[in-house]
Enzyme design. Structure first.
Site, PDB file in Angstrom:
ATOM      1  N   LYS A  78      37.290  12.618  -4.823  1.00 15.02           N
ATOM      2  CA  LYS A  78      37.551  12.683  -6.256  1.00 15.02           C
ATOM      3  C   LYS A  78      36.419  13.398  -7.005  1.00 15.02           C
ATOM      4  O   LYS A  78      36.663  14.130  -7.971  1.00 15.02           O
ATOM      5  CB  LYS A  78      37.763  11.274  -6.817  1.00 15.02           C
ATOM      6  CG  LYS A  78      39.092  10.655  -6.394  1.00 15.02           C
ATOM      7  CD  LYS A  78      40.261  11.481  -6.894  1.00 15.02           C
ATOM      8  CE  LYS A  78      41.601  10.886  -6.571  1.00 15.02           C
ATOM      9  NZ  LYS A  78      42.725  11.709  -7.074  1.00 15.02           N
TER      10      LYS A  78
ATOM     11  N   SER B 266      39.148   8.620 -10.323  1.00 12.98           N
ATOM     12  CA  SER B 266      39.101   7.170 -10.149  1.00 12.98           C
ATOM     13  C   SER B 266      37.716   6.684 -10.543  1.00 12.98           C
ATOM     14  O   SER B 266      36.723   7.401 -10.363  1.00 12.98           O
ATOM     15  CB  SER B 266      39.385   6.800  -8.690  1.00 12.98           C
ATOM     16  OG  SER B 266      39.037   5.451  -8.421  1.00 12.98           O
ATOM     17  N   SER B 267      37.642   5.463 -11.033  1.00 10.30           N
ATOM     18  CA  SER B 267      36.345   4.920 -11.440  1.00 10.30           C
ATOM     19  C   SER B 267      35.414   4.689 -10.257  1.00 10.30           C
ATOM     20  O   SER B 267      34.215   4.466 -10.446  1.00 10.30           O
ATOM     21  CB  SER B 267      36.534   3.614 -12.217  1.00 10.30           C
ATOM     22  OG  SER B 267      37.246   2.661 -11.433  1.00 10.30           O
ATOM     23  N   CYS B 268      35.927   4.773  -9.023  1.00  4.89           N
ATOM     24  CA  CYS B 268      35.063   4.580  -7.852  1.00  4.89           C
ATOM     25  C   CYS B 268      34.124   5.766  -7.645  1.00  4.89           C
ATOM     26  O   CYS B 268      33.258   5.723  -6.767  1.00  4.89           O
ATOM     27  CB  CYS B 268      35.888   4.333  -6.605  1.00  4.89           C
ATOM     28  SG  CYS B 268      36.781   5.774  -6.009  1.00  4.89           S
TER      29      CYS B 268
ATOM     30  N   HIS C 171      46.203  -1.986  -3.782  1.00  4.51           N
ATOM     31  CA  HIS C 171      45.012  -2.400  -4.505  1.00  4.51           C
ATOM     32  C   HIS C 171      45.095  -3.890  -4.824  1.00  4.51           C
ATOM     33  O   HIS C 171      46.115  -4.536  -4.579  1.00  4.51           O
ATOM     34  CB  HIS C 171      44.869  -1.575  -5.790  1.00  4.51           C
ATOM     35  CG  HIS C 171      44.460  -0.160  -5.535  1.00  4.51           C
ATOM     36  ND1 HIS C 171      45.350   0.894  -5.586  1.00  4.51           N
ATOM     37  CD2 HIS C 171      43.258   0.394  -5.222  1.00  4.51           C
ATOM     38  CE1 HIS C 171      44.715   2.028  -5.318  1.00  4.51           C
ATOM     39  NE2 HIS C 171      43.456   1.753  -5.092  1.00  4.51           N
TER      40      HIS C 171
ATOM     41  N   TYR D 180      36.838   8.293  -0.246  1.00  2.00           N
ATOM     42  CA  TYR D 180      37.787   8.571  -1.327  1.00  2.00           C
ATOM     43  C   TYR D 180      37.039   9.031  -2.577  1.00  2.00           C
ATOM     44  O   TYR D 180      37.455   9.982  -3.259  1.00  2.00           O
ATOM     45  CB  TYR D 180      38.594   7.316  -1.625  1.00  2.00           C
ATOM     46  CG  TYR D 180      39.570   7.434  -2.766  1.00  2.00           C
ATOM     47  CD1 TYR D 180      40.746   8.170  -2.628  1.00  2.00           C
ATOM     48  CD2 TYR D 180      39.338   6.795  -3.984  1.00  2.00           C
ATOM     49  CE1 TYR D 180      41.654   8.279  -3.662  1.00  2.00           C
ATOM     50  CE2 TYR D 180      40.245   6.891  -5.034  1.00  2.00           C
ATOM     51  CZ  TYR D 180      41.397   7.639  -4.863  1.00  2.00           C
ATOM     52  OH  TYR D 180      42.296   7.744  -5.900  1.00  2.00           O
TER      53      TYR D 180
END
Length: 335
Positions: free
Chosen positions: A163, A130-132, A202, A159
């Site tokens: 990842k 994920s881009s987070c 989301h 989270y």
């Protein structure tokens, strides 16, 4: 340390040059999370590409948090290829409220699947992140080498850490076992089979449901979290699925590869577009006591473009398709 993709685009972990080739369409291909937003899109893409032995298991039939069950499934199925799209996911409120769940569940899912894939000698595995994972104040657009260079966004740091652990697990498998496994980092995704629940979704599916219900009920105003000023990039799940297959057949390197459109919009702009698509004619208000999250999160997708892949579905077209799917499934989504 993450290696920049240009430094090792086609060199396997043992130092031998490796050129990815088209995957065997008759081989067993396991999609973990095949009923979710990304997983279901990957199943559709693989079917369209001629894969004849795509397998998946619903969470009721296989709990990937159960290590013994996961290993037994791999030993029985013996997949040659795997896409790891299974994850516990949610929006800013869910991530901020249940950080232990998001950290623990995702680390267990990833660890069990990756270890079982090692035990059964899976040839190609793609881990979806994920881009987070990138720092809250990373340079914009965010290049792959921004990983681990700054503090994470506090509302979803648990989270993100899970990842990041998955990325490093893939890199470790490459170093220790010479596996031609890769990671892809998608931007914000949307499309059919998204989570439209009021508590766990989301931003984009949450807005679709909120504005649709307001339009149906005749509500004169809708209130959204934050200021509406953060900028976000959105990629349709079908584009993401196409990128996954493309990477499996064209990329082998230790760095995660960003997948996105290369353009972004403000949350306010996306809310206005969704209000128009759903037919909502009332006012939109913003609760500025609620967090905005990261100010901007735009991925640098220049490396993926250099490999020959770019997104094809425009945001307007993608929203139209997604809203049509939502309307066809809204009664089931309410239950």
């Amino acid at each position: 340390m993450t290696v920049a993709p240009t430094e090792a685009a086609a060199v396997a972990s043992d130092g031998v040059e490796y050129t990815p080739a088209p995957l065997d369409r008759s081989a067993t291909f396991y999609v973990a999370g095949h009923r979710g937003l990304v997983g279901s899109a990957i199943v559709r893409r693989l079917s369209a590409a001629g894969f004849t032995s795509v397998v998946g298991r619903a969470s009721a039939d296989l709990d990937l948090k159960d290590r013994d069950a996961t290993f037994a499934f791999f030993a029985e199925t013996k997949p040659r290829y795997v896409v790891l799209a299974a994850a516990k996911v949610g929006g800013i409120m869910a991530n901020n409220t249940y950080p232990v769940d998001f950290l623990s569940d995702n680390i267990r899912i990833q660890t069990n699947v990756i270890d079982a894939a090692l035990a059964t000698d899976v040839e190609r595995l793609l881990f979806l992140g994920s881009s987070c994972i990138y720092p809250k104040f990373a340079p914009q657009p965010i290049p792959e080498d921004s990983l681990l260079t700054g503090h994470l966004e506090p509302t979803n740091d648990a989270y993100a850490i899970a990842k990041i652990a998955g990325i490093l697990h893939i890199q470790a498998a490459r170093r220790q076992y010479g596996k031609a496994w890769i990671s892809a980092m998608p931007t914000n995704l949307y499309g059919p089979n998204d989570n439209f629940s009021p508590q766990g979704s989301h931003v984009l599916p949450a807005l679709i449901r909120r504005y649709d219900e307001a339009a149906r009920s005749g509500t004169t105003s809708v209130t959204n979290w934050g200021t509406g000023s953060p900028r976000r990039e959105f990629l349709h799940a079908d584009d993401m699925a196409d990128a996954c297959l493309y990477l499996l057949e064209h990329y082998d390197g230790p760095s995660q590869v960003n997948v996105g459109t290369g353009t972004d919009v403000t949350i306010k702009e996306i809310a206005e577009t969704i209000a128009s698509v759903t037919g909502f004619g009332g006012e939109t208000e913003w609760d500025t006591t609620k967090p905005d999250g990261t100010p901007q999160k735009l991925l640098d997708v220049s490396y993926l473009a250099s490999l020959g892949w770019t997104a094809q579905i425009s945001l307007q077209e993608g929203l139209r398709r997604t809203y049509e799917w939502y309307l066809e499934n809204v009664e089931a989504l309410r239950s």
